[in-house]
Each structure stands twice: as structure tokens, then as C-alpha cells.
Design a protein around this motif. Structure first.
Motif, PDB file in Angstrom:
ATOM      1  N   ALA A  93      12.983   5.495   4.592  1.00 11.66           N
ATOM      2  CA  ALA A  93      11.642   4.844   4.098  1.00 11.66           C
ATOM      3  C   ALA A  93      12.113   3.659   3.140  1.00 11.66           C
ATOM      4  N   THR A  94      11.660   2.620   2.547  1.00  5.81           N
ATOM      5  CA  THR A  94      12.170   2.283   1.256  1.00  5.81           C
ATOM      6  C   THR A  94      12.691   2.167   0.863  1.00  5.81           C
ATOM      7  N   ARG A 132       2.880   5.099   2.175  1.00  7.94           N
ATOM      8  CA  ARG A 132       2.334   5.684   3.225  1.00  7.94           C
ATOM      9  C   ARG A 132       3.939   6.888   4.328  1.00  7.94           C
ATOM     10  N   ASP A 133       3.481   7.479   5.356  1.00 10.62           N
ATOM     11  CA  ASP A 133       4.490   8.316   5.560  1.00 10.62           C
ATOM     12  C   ASP A 133       5.365   7.529   6.889  1.00 10.62           C
ATOM     13  N   ALA A 134       6.211   7.390   7.020  1.00  8.40           N
ATOM     14  CA  ALA A 134       7.387   7.266   8.394  1.00  8.40           C
ATOM     15  C   ALA A 134       5.703   6.290   9.653  1.00  8.40           C
ATOM     16  N   GLY A 135       5.313   7.541  10.084  1.00  3.64           N
ATOM     17  CA  GLY A 135       4.181   7.018  11.131  1.00  3.64           C
ATOM     18  C   GLY A 135       2.949   6.915  10.528  1.00  3.64           C
ATOM     19  N   ASP A 176      -5.599   8.758  -0.038  1.00  2.00           N
ATOM     20  CA  ASP A 176      -5.343   6.789   0.819  1.00  2.00           C
ATOM     21  C   ASP A 176      -3.905   6.572  -0.191  1.00  2.00           C
ATOM     22  N   GLY A 177      -3.236   7.191  -0.380  1.00  2.00           N
ATOM     23  CA  GLY A 177      -2.008   6.655  -1.165  1.00  2.00           C
ATOM     24  C   GLY A 177      -2.335   5.244  -1.905  1.00  2.00           C
ATOM     25  N   ASP A 283       3.670  -2.127   0.844  1.00  2.00           N
ATOM     26  CA  ASP A 283       3.431  -1.111   0.712  1.00  2.00           C
ATOM     27  C   ASP A 283       4.807   0.131   0.624  1.00  2.00           C
ATOM     28  N   PHE A 284       4.876   1.429   0.302  1.00  2.00           N
ATOM     29  CA  PHE A 284       6.025   2.246   0.379  1.00  2.00           C
ATOM     30  C   PHE A 284       6.102   3.333   1.124  1.00  2.00           C
TER      31      PHE A 284
END
Ligand SMILES: [Fe+2]
Length: 291
Positions: A93-94, A132-135, A176-177, A283-284
């Protein structure tokens, strides 16, 4: 218990924990006390030195209020707050960074593309990016809390000349985050140094400065929330942060722009940007909460 000495006193104190003591509390106390007693045995403070420690803590308590917590500040300048952040962070993660004492809940909502400048003087900045997620997929249902100082290095709740909630917002992101807003460049500031923490900084030749930063909390259902800060790549205090909040991955490129060409059409302040302004893109990454 009368047969105790400097070697057996640690076990004697730990032994006072009754069997019904919560397991985690017992673990923390047992280990904490063992370290504290070993520290005392090792450095052998004089009575005067130990009294000075107690006096500093007493003073910390007497100046602590709802708005100012000297114990949190001690934890910050000794690197303990950052160490706890690091140990509780997920490496995917961030990176986390200190919350600080100036967060206010329930800041007014700002829509994506909204403007926080609202008459604030200073260099204008467009801040944007995705969560975003880790992917690498966008996370839906994200809420961001944003807060920062004005150009004078003060937060709205420190400065009677700023309107309530100045340079603070809650932003609800779409599927869309994506996040986007305009603001002014935050300023470096000093942590309060008129208490025992300040005495410690001066006694060790340290400065109370923090590099300028944007505070951000990013949260979404099912994901571990992130409390962090973004730092500007041109800040003179990046390597001298009094509270050890800077991480390489949180230093963002701060790029000057001389035209509004290419700015997103949904940027509310697009046509009134003061040229030159700067842009930040970051981006986080959120990771799933462990069940
Ligand atoms: Fe701050």
C-alpha cells in the motif's frame, strides 16, 4: 514481597499482574517493563536526572489540551509515531505518515475537480491522480480527507484570520477512483517548541521545522485506510523533518506549468488559474482489509 533487589525487581513487578489480566496487556507490560528496567540498570540515572524526566512529563501533562498534545509531539519527535506507522503499514500500500494534530472531522464536501483556492494567496497547484488497488485496478467508493496549511504555514484551526474549514475538504470519488482539485502550495512550519519537546530539540541542536505537505486520509469499504502526507520535491526541509514523516515514495514531483492547455475540462478553476501554476500527479494504493 520483601526480598527484592535490582536484579529481581522486574520479575516482582511483572508478577503483580493477576491471572485475569488481558493477555495482550500483559504481553505489552511485561516486555515494556523489562526494557525500561534494563534501560535504567544500564544508564544508571542519578536522582536528579530521573527527577528531570518526571518534571518534563509533568510539564507535558500540564500544557496538553484538546488542541495541543505534548505527549503526541514527544512521540513524533522521538520517531515513535513513525515507527508505529511503519510497522502497521502494508508494503503493497501507499506508505503511511503521521496524522498530526490538525485534522478535523466532517470537512465540507468538495466534488472531484473542485476548487480549494477560494481567495487564498499563494502559488496555485492542480493536484490529481487515482486510487488503485494492489493490482492496479481503480478502487470504487473512495472517500478522501484533505487538509493543509495556508501560505503562512498555519492550519485553519490555528489561525483566527482563516475561515472555518479553509483548505480542508472531504472528496467522494467515482468508480474510476480519480481525484482532482485545485489548491495553493502549503508552507513549511515549525511544530510547537515552547514546551518540553522544544527544550529537547534545543538541547540536541535540532530544529522544529517540518517540510510543507498535504495531509490525506484515503478510505474505502473493505480496504485498510491510509493516513499519509505528500511532500513537495523542492522543499528545503525534506531531509530535516522534525517528526520523521517523510518517505521517498511520498515525495512528489512538483512541476511548473505556463498554460492551462491540457488541464481536465472538469477542473472548476481551469479558466482562472494564475499563471504560472504547478501540477502534482500522484496515485494512492489501497490494500484489502484482512478478515
Ligand atoms: Fe501538518
Amino acid at each position: 514481597m520483601r526480598d527484592i533487589d535490582s536484579k529481581t525487581i522486574t520479575d516482582a513487578v511483572i508478577g503483580y499482574c493477576e491471572p485475569e489480566t488481558d493477555e495482550r496487556l500483559k504481553y505489552l507490560l511485561t516486555h515494556g517493563l523489562a526494557h525500561l528496567h534494563n534501560f535504567i540498570r544500564e544508564v544508571r540515572p542519578t536522582h536528579a536526572e530521573w527527577r528531570a524526566v518526571i518534571d518534563k512529563l509533568t510539564r507535558a501533562g500540564s500544557i496538553t489540551t484538546d488542541e495541543r498534545n505534548e505527549f503526541v509531539l514527544f512521540s513524533d519527535v522521538l520517531g515513535v509515531s513513525s515507527l508505529v506507522d511503519m510497522l502497521n503499514s502494508d508494503p503493497s500500500a501507499t506508505a503511511a505518515s503521521v496524522l498530526g494534530p490538525f485534522h478535523i472531522h466532517d470537512a465540507p464536501e468538495l466534488k472531484v475537480g473542485g476548487d480549494l483556492i477560494r481567495g487564498n494567496p499563494g502559488e496555485q497547484v492542480v493536484v490529481s491522480g487515482h486510487v488503485r488497488d494492489a493490482g492496479g485496478k481503480p478502487v470504487a467508493g473512495v472517500t478522501m480527507d484533505l487538509w493543509q496549511t495556508a501560505e503562512n504555514g498555519l492550519y485553519s484551526n490555528q489561525d483566527p484570520n482563516q475561515p472555518d474549514y479553509n483548505l480542508r475538504a472531504t472528496m467522494n470519488l467515482g468508480p474510476d477512483g480519480r481525484y482532482l482539485f485545485t489548491t495553493v502550495k502549503p508552507a513549511p512550519y515549525t511544530v510547537p517548541d515552547d514546551g518540553p519537546v522544544g527544550d529537547l530539540l534545543r538541547a540536541t541542536g535540532r530544529r522544529a521545522w517540518r517540510p510543507a505537505h498535504f495531509h490525506v486520509i484515503v478510505r474505502a469499504d473493505g480496504y485498510k485506510p491510509i493516513v499519509t502526507e505528500l511532500f513537495l520535491s523542492d522543499d528545503p526541509y525534506l531531509d530535516r523533518d522534525a517528526v520523521f514523516g517523510v518517505r521517498k515514495s511520498l515525495v512528489v514531483e512538483y512541476r511548473p506549468r505556463h498554460s492551462i492547455e491540457g488541464l481536465p475540462s472538469d477542473l472548476e478553476a481551469r479558466s482562472r488559474m494564475k499563471i504560472p501554476f504547478s501540477v502534482i500527479d500522484y496515485d494512492f494504493v489501497l490494500v484489502r482489509e484482512k478478515r
